[in-house]
Write an enzyme that holds these catalytic residues in place. Structure first.
Site, PDB file in Angstrom:
ATOM      1  N   TYR A  58     -11.459 -35.889  20.932  1.00 47.42           N
ATOM      2  CA  TYR A  58     -12.602 -36.476  20.235  1.00 47.42           C
ATOM      3  C   TYR A  58     -13.421 -37.397  21.129  1.00 47.42           C
ATOM      4  O   TYR A  58     -14.419 -37.955  20.668  1.00 47.42           O
ATOM      5  CB  TYR A  58     -12.116 -37.285  19.032  1.00 47.42           C
ATOM      6  CG  TYR A  58     -12.052 -36.506  17.758  1.00 47.42           C
ATOM      7  CD1 TYR A  58     -11.108 -35.501  17.602  1.00 47.42           C
ATOM      8  CD2 TYR A  58     -12.918 -36.772  16.708  1.00 47.42           C
ATOM      9  CE1 TYR A  58     -11.028 -34.789  16.429  1.00 47.42           C
ATOM     10  CE2 TYR A  58     -12.840 -36.059  15.533  1.00 47.42           C
ATOM     11  CZ  TYR A  58     -11.900 -35.072  15.398  1.00 47.42           C
ATOM     12  OH  TYR A  58     -11.827 -34.368  14.231  1.00 47.42           O
TER      13      TYR A  58
ATOM     14  N   LYS B  54       2.431 -33.108  20.373  1.00 43.31           N
ATOM     15  CA  LYS B  54       2.902 -31.785  20.806  1.00 43.31           C
ATOM     16  C   LYS B  54       3.382 -31.947  22.246  1.00 43.31           C
ATOM     17  O   LYS B  54       2.870 -31.312  23.180  1.00 43.31           O
ATOM     18  CB  LYS B  54       1.730 -30.788  20.681  1.00 43.31           C
ATOM     19  CG  LYS B  54       2.091 -29.345  20.937  1.00 43.31           C
ATOM     20  CD  LYS B  54       2.813 -28.690  19.779  1.00 43.31           C
ATOM     21  CE  LYS B  54       3.172 -27.259  20.113  1.00 43.31           C
ATOM     22  NZ  LYS B  54       4.112 -26.654  19.178  1.00 43.31           N
TER      23      LYS B  54
ATOM     24  N   ASP C  43       3.416 -29.296  14.762  1.00 45.10           N
ATOM     25  CA  ASP C  43       3.571 -28.064  13.982  1.00 45.10           C
ATOM     26  C   ASP C  43       4.718 -28.199  12.979  1.00 45.10           C
ATOM     27  O   ASP C  43       4.588 -27.898  11.801  1.00 45.10           O
ATOM     28  CB  ASP C  43       3.757 -26.833  14.892  1.00 45.10           C
ATOM     29  CG  ASP C  43       4.688 -27.089  16.059  1.00 45.10           C
ATOM     30  OD1 ASP C  43       5.074 -28.247  16.286  1.00 45.10           O
ATOM     31  OD2 ASP C  43       5.043 -26.120  16.760  1.00 45.10           O
TER      32      ASP C  43
ATOM     33  N   ASP D 160      -6.585 -36.416  12.471  1.00 43.74           N
ATOM     34  CA  ASP D 160      -7.677 -35.904  11.645  1.00 43.74           C
ATOM     35  C   ASP D 160      -7.180 -34.770  10.753  1.00 43.74           C
ATOM     36  O   ASP D 160      -7.415 -34.738   9.551  1.00 43.74           O
ATOM     37  CB  ASP D 160      -8.795 -35.409  12.577  1.00 43.74           C
ATOM     38  CG  ASP D 160     -10.046 -35.043  11.811  1.00 43.74           C
ATOM     39  OD1 ASP D 160     -10.232 -35.567  10.696  1.00 43.74           O
ATOM     40  OD2 ASP D 160     -10.824 -34.230  12.315  1.00 43.74           O
TER      41      ASP D 160
END
Ligand code: NAD
Length: 359
Positions: free
Chosen positions: A124, A191, A225, A249
């Site tokens: 972002y 991740k 995930d 987000d």
């Protein structure tokens, strides 16, 4: 005491939900001198920018703002005003408490999660290189040289910076929030198994901060995930969630889904001594000007604002009034009725009036 607070009505459904929230706050008896400030696509012809300097100056001066949603203009060359406000004022923490309200139709009950999202870094950050541009080609060849990996020449690039200082800062915010609000656990999410130098760094930074809270607040790590599945299957296992910008987000919307949708999901963007309160939802342009949408998310954002100001009694009263009106199910907007076409659904301002009557 009279608080001076910047009010940015926003565009689309923004003015309607902002007005509803403002009436509710005023009805609590807390004295606020609202300073109206403009922003958004509609003001570009007047100021040449969707984010006038006077609006930023107003927030900087008053230190607290309540903001309606703003449409991100497409094809004007301007980036998101919402992201620009966060960056300009270094509002590094995005706080999104997600709590079930009795009477809202949802597949889940008793959800009580708090999302703490880093607000200034990650994909972002807005560092992007367009496909085909000379600088993009230069960067691709430089990266290929340094990394010994190939990038397809017709690629666009988005850069993902994640820093130790930024990650520690957001982790500290999450732990301090947990301590202040008697929460038990912080779960850091990324991740890290794939992006070792950004997401891996995020975990090592949050782990470092967690050491200062050992014995007080539990700490754990999850991969994004797996976390998505866990939240759908066992949301009751989680408490405060701390994430980098993009995952934060996405998970915010997932969590809004757990409690029944965007109409009731509030948020706050916080920096050092400065705060902008806004709903998670956007400007829903197709409903603009119809006095139709749910004002709850904006009113609950104002509840967060009252708590931030230390007006905790007013915050509790307003929160309870919202809960009572939703639980009664009568004076609520279409999205809170069992059937979306229910003719007994009330408008935005009527729901706000019912909440004021329940204060
Ligand atoms: P959106 O949240 O505006 O609307 C998506 C759908 O959610 C709506 O069509 C509506 O069905 C529902 N919804 C949203 N708010 C609701 C409410 N208060 N009551 C009942 N239903 C509600 O998302 P979008 O359509 O993806 O975005 C529209 C614009 O808003 C875009 O320009 C986007 O960039 C902008 N946006 C702004 C913010 C912000 O100001 N912080 C946040 C998200 C999106």
């Amino acid at each position: 005491m009279v608080y001076k607070i910047t009010l940015i009505p926003g565009d689309g459904i923004g003015p309607e939900v902002s007005e509803a929230a403002r009436h509710c706050v005023d009805a609590t008896g807390v004295k606020i001198d609202w300073e109206i400030a403009e922003a958004g696509a509609d003001v570009i012809p007047k100021y040449g920018t969707p984010l006038p300097a006077s609006t930023l100056a107003s927030i900087r001066k008053n230190k607290v703002a309540l903001k309606g949603p703003l449409t991100t203009p497409i094809g004007t060359g301007f980036r998101s005003v919402n992201v620009a406000i966060r960056k300009e004022l270094d509002l590094y923490a995005c706080l999104r408490p997600t709590r079930s309200y009795k009477g809202v139709r949802s597949r889940y009950e008793n959800i009580d999660l708090v999302i703490v999202r880093e607000n200034t870094e990650d994909l972002y950050a807005g560092i992007e290189f367009e496909e085909g541009k000379p600088e993009t080609k230069t960067l691709i060849s430089e990266i290929e040289k340094l990394s010994k990996k190939n990038i397809r020449p017709d690629s666009g690039l988005s850069i993902k910076p994640i820093s130790v200082s930024g990650s520690k800062r957001i982790a500290k915010f999450a732990f301090e929030y947990a301590v202040r609000h008697q929460r038990k656990k912080v779960t850091a999410i990324s991740k890290a198994n794939i992006m070792k130098f950004t997401d891996g760094l995020f975990f090592s930074a949050t782990r470092e901060v967690a050491k200062d809270y050992e014995g007080k607040i539990e700490y754990e790590e999850r991969l994004i995930d797996n976390m998505c599945m866990q939240l759908v299957q066992k949301p009751e296992l989680y408490d405060v969630l701390c994430l980098p910008n993009l995952y934060g987000d996405i998970l915010s919307d997932l969590c809004a889904g757990l409690i029944g949708g965007l109409g009731i999901a509030p948020g706050a963007n916080l920096g050092e001594g400065i705060a902008v309160f806004e709903a998670i939802h956007g400007s829903a342009p197709k409903y603009a000007g119809q006095n139709k949408v749910n004002p709850t998310a904006m009113i609950l954002s104002a509840v967060l604002m009252l708590d931030y100001l230390g007006e905790n009694d007013a915050a509790r009263r307003l929160d309870n009034a919202v809960a009572a009106v939703i639980a009664a199910g009568k004076d609520v907007t279409y999205d809170l009725k069992p059937d979306r076409n229910d003719p007994t659904a009330v408008g935005t301002s009527q729901m706000a009036d019912a909440i004021i009557a329940a204060l």
